[in-house]
Design a protein around this motif. Structure first.
Motif, PDB file in Angstrom:
ATOM      1  N   MET A   1       0.833  -1.191   0.000  1.00 23.46           N
ATOM      2  CA  MET A   1       0.000   0.000   0.000  1.00 23.46           C
ATOM      3  C   MET A   1       0.874   1.250   0.000  1.00 23.46           C
ATOM      4  O   MET A   1       1.765   1.390   0.816  1.00 23.46           O
ATOM      5  N   LYS A   2       0.611   2.143  -0.959  1.00 20.08           N
ATOM      6  CA  LYS A   2       1.360   3.384  -1.050  1.00 20.08           C
ATOM      7  C   LYS A   2       0.533   4.509  -0.428  1.00 20.08           C
ATOM      8  O   LYS A   2      -0.527   4.873  -0.936  1.00 20.08           O
ATOM      9  N   LEU A   3       1.031   5.051   0.693  1.00 18.90           N
ATOM     10  CA  LEU A   3       0.317   6.094   1.428  1.00 18.90           C
ATOM     11  C   LEU A   3       0.865   7.470   1.091  1.00 18.90           C
ATOM     12  O   LEU A   3       2.064   7.724   1.240  1.00 18.90           O
ATOM     13  N   GLY A   4      -0.012   8.343   0.632  1.00 17.69           N
ATOM     14  CA  GLY A   4       0.355   9.729   0.392  1.00 17.69           C
ATOM     15  C   GLY A   4      -0.264  10.613   1.458  1.00 17.69           C
ATOM     16  O   GLY A   4      -1.418  10.429   1.837  1.00 17.69           O
ATOM     17  N   VAL A   5       0.499  11.575   1.961  1.00 18.17           N
ATOM     18  CA  VAL A   5       0.026  12.487   3.003  1.00 18.17           C
ATOM     19  C   VAL A   5       0.165  13.911   2.508  1.00 18.17           C
ATOM     20  O   VAL A   5       1.206  14.298   1.955  1.00 18.17           O
ATOM     21  N   THR A   6      -0.907  14.690   2.687  1.00 21.92           N
ATOM     22  CA  THR A   6      -0.862  16.087   2.273  1.00 21.92           C
ATOM     23  C   THR A   6      -1.063  16.999   3.470  1.00 21.92           C
ATOM     24  O   THR A   6      -1.925  16.761   4.319  1.00 21.92           O
ATOM     25  N   PHE A   7      -0.240  18.045   3.559  1.00 20.60           N
ATOM     26  CA  PHE A   7      -0.302  19.032   4.625  1.00 20.60           C
ATOM     27  C   PHE A   7      -0.667  20.391   4.038  1.00 20.60           C
ATOM     28  O   PHE A   7      -0.147  20.795   2.990  1.00 20.60           O
ATOM     29  N   SER A   8      -1.549  21.101   4.734  1.00 21.47           N
ATOM     30  CA  SER A   8      -1.853  22.491   4.376  1.00 21.47           C
ATOM     31  C   SER A   8      -2.198  23.228   5.651  1.00 21.47           C
ATOM     32  O   SER A   8      -2.386  22.630   6.707  1.00 21.47           O
ATOM     33  N   GLY A   9      -2.286  24.551   5.565  1.00 22.99           N
ATOM     34  CA  GLY A   9      -2.681  25.344   6.722  1.00 22.99           C
ATOM     35  C   GLY A   9      -1.553  26.179   7.289  1.00 22.99           C
ATOM     36  O   GLY A   9      -0.381  25.794   7.244  1.00 22.99           O
ATOM     37  N   SER A  10      -1.930  27.346   7.822  1.00 20.94           N
ATOM     38  CA  SER A  10      -0.962  28.277   8.391  1.00 20.94           C
ATOM     39  C   SER A  10      -1.244  28.584   9.855  1.00 20.94           C
ATOM     40  O   SER A  10      -0.765  29.587  10.392  1.00 20.94           O
ATOM     41  N   GLY A  11      -2.029  27.730  10.505  1.00 25.39           N
ATOM     42  CA  GLY A  11      -2.245  27.896  11.933  1.00 25.39           C
ATOM     43  C   GLY A  11      -0.968  27.617  12.705  1.00 25.39           C
ATOM     44  O   GLY A  11       0.000  27.077  12.161  1.00 25.39           O
ATOM     45  N   GLU A  12      -0.970  27.969  13.980  1.00 23.60           N
ATOM     46  CA  GLU A  12       0.230  27.772  14.797  1.00 23.60           C
ATOM     47  C   GLU A  12       0.658  26.310  14.825  1.00 23.60           C
ATOM     48  O   GLU A  12       1.845  25.988  14.902  1.00 23.60           O
ATOM     49  N   SER A  13      -0.326  25.415  14.728  1.00 20.56           N
ATOM     50  CA  SER A  13      -0.011  23.987  14.746  1.00 20.56           C
ATOM     51  C   SER A  13       0.823  23.558  13.543  1.00 20.56           C
ATOM     52  O   SER A  13       1.518  22.533  13.585  1.00 20.56           O
ATOM     53  N   ALA A  14       0.766  24.333  12.455  1.00 22.80           N
ATOM     54  CA  ALA A  14       1.518  23.981  11.248  1.00 22.80           C
ATOM     55  C   ALA A  14       3.021  23.930  11.509  1.00 22.80           C
ATOM     56  O   ALA A  14       3.750  23.214  10.817  1.00 22.80           O
ATOM     57  N   LEU A  15       3.486  24.687  12.504  1.00 19.35           N
ATOM     58  CA  LEU A  15       4.908  24.697  12.830  1.00 19.35           C
ATOM     59  C   LEU A  15       5.383  23.322  13.286  1.00 19.35           C
ATOM     60  O   LEU A  15       6.572  23.029  13.242  1.00 19.35           O
ATOM     61  N   TYR A  16       4.432  22.489  13.735  1.00 21.80           N
ATOM     62  CA  TYR A  16       4.785  21.164  14.254  1.00 21.80           C
ATOM     63  C   TYR A  16       4.320  20.049  13.326  1.00 21.80           C
ATOM     64  O   TYR A  16       4.162  18.904  13.752  1.00 21.80           O
ATOM     65  N   ALA A  17       4.135  20.368  12.059  1.00 26.82           N
ATOM     66  CA  ALA A  17       3.685  19.353  11.101  1.00 26.82           C
ATOM     67  C   ALA A  17       4.673  18.194  11.028  1.00 26.82           C
ATOM     68  O   ALA A  17       4.271  17.054  10.759  1.00 26.82           O
ATOM     69  N   TYR A  18       5.928  18.455  11.278  1.00 23.66           N
ATOM     70  CA  TYR A  18       6.930  17.390  11.217  1.00 23.66           C
ATOM     71  C   TYR A  18       6.669  16.332  12.285  1.00 23.66           C
ATOM     72  O   TYR A  18       6.943  15.145  12.080  1.00 23.66           O
ATOM     73  N   TRP A  19       6.111  16.757  13.423  1.00 19.95           N
ATOM     74  CA  TRP A  19       5.794  15.793  14.473  1.00 19.95           C
ATOM     75  C   TRP A  19       4.629  14.899  14.059  1.00 19.95           C
ATOM     76  O   TRP A  19       4.570  13.727  14.420  1.00 19.95           O
ATOM     77  N   PHE A  20       3.690  15.460  13.321  1.00 18.22           N
ATOM     78  CA  PHE A  20       2.564  14.657  12.842  1.00 18.22           C
ATOM     79  C   PHE A  20       3.076  13.545  11.936  1.00 18.22           C
ATOM     80  O   PHE A  20       2.688  12.382  12.074  1.00 18.22           O
ATOM     81  N   ALA A  21       3.944  13.905  10.995  1.00 28.10           N
ATOM     82  CA  ALA A  21       4.520  12.906  10.091  1.00 28.10           C
ATOM     83  C   ALA A  21       5.333  11.874  10.859  1.00 28.10           C
ATOM     84  O   ALA A  21       5.260  10.663  10.577  1.00 28.10           O
TER      85      ALA A  21
END
Length: 228
Positions: A1-21
């Motif tokens: 299974m090939k999983l693709g993840v897309t990130f968008s948004g400029s809220g303060e939480s976006a600064l921690y998008a790397y932690w989500f990944a």
């Protein structure tokens, strides 16, 4: 299974998008490709390049403490953050504010249609990031190939289709919402609507790294059910 993840948004939480990944992969969900726009593109870029989490945190602090976003990108460039080995494929999406033409910076896709242009990310890292985060922090459109490029989400929402182009079989769309400026509110709304084309959509409103991590961890059971 090939999983693709897309990130968008400029809220303060976006600064921690790397932690989500990072939490997705710690939960045994291997990401095949990332697609990003808005402020979330910066940490997504650093994570996709393979920097360790401590280094990414240092880089993001240097970016956020800068007087302007462009100054922040210059600091990252001076730190050598815009170069490095690629951990996973990454697409940074933007749009020409005058014509609506989509411009994707990616090293694993190809297109030269009139309304969809793909440029190499390698060697164009700063231009790609500048385009993706505009108008965050009142950034002006990035001039590129005669176009004025800005945040893809501001016009078209969730940048999931580069993942389809790359053959990803399952899509997870994550929007880091927040910010009171009209452009941010509009982009969040459009991203939420278009993200319904993904197999699973998650809105992140947390304002701390711990909150973002916890939300990713809590999402894992639903990810296993819908994406695996």
């Amino acid at each position: 299974m090939k999983l693709g993840v897309t990130f968008s948004g400029s809220g303060e939480s976006a600064l921690y998008a790397y932690w989500f990944a990072e939490e997705l992969e710690r939960g045994s969900l291997k990401i095949g490709m990332l697609s990003a726009t808005s402020l979330a593109a910066v940490p997504a870029f650093l994570w996709a390049r393979g920097y360790d989490l401590v280094k990414i945190q240092q880089m993001m602090e240097a970016f956020t403490h800068a007087r302007t976003p462009q100054t922040g990108l210059r600091r990252l460039e001076q730190m050598g953050a815009l170069k490095g080995a690629r951990r996973i494929p990454l697409a940074l999406s933007s749009v020409d504010v005058e014509t609506g033409v989509t411009a994707i910076f990616c090293d694993s896709l190809r297109s030269d249609a009139w309304n969809l242009k793909v440029y190499p990310l390698l060697g164009n890292e700063r231009a790609a990031l500048s385009a993706a985060i505009c108008p965050y922090g009142e950034s002006r459109p990035q001039r590129w190939e005669g176009m004025g490029l800005c945040d893809f989400a501001a016009r078209y929402g969730c940048p999931y289709f580069p993942l389809r182009m790359a053959g990803m079989e399952k899509l997870l769309a994550v929007s880091f919402v927040g910010g009171g400026r009209p452009a941010q509110i509009a982009a969040d709304s459009i991203a939420s609507l278009t993200a319904k084309n993904a197999d699973l959509f998650c809105r992140v409103e947390e304002t701390s790294s711990q909150g973002v991590r916890a939300m990713a961890q809590n999402l894992l059971p639903e990810c296993y059910e819908k994406l695996v």
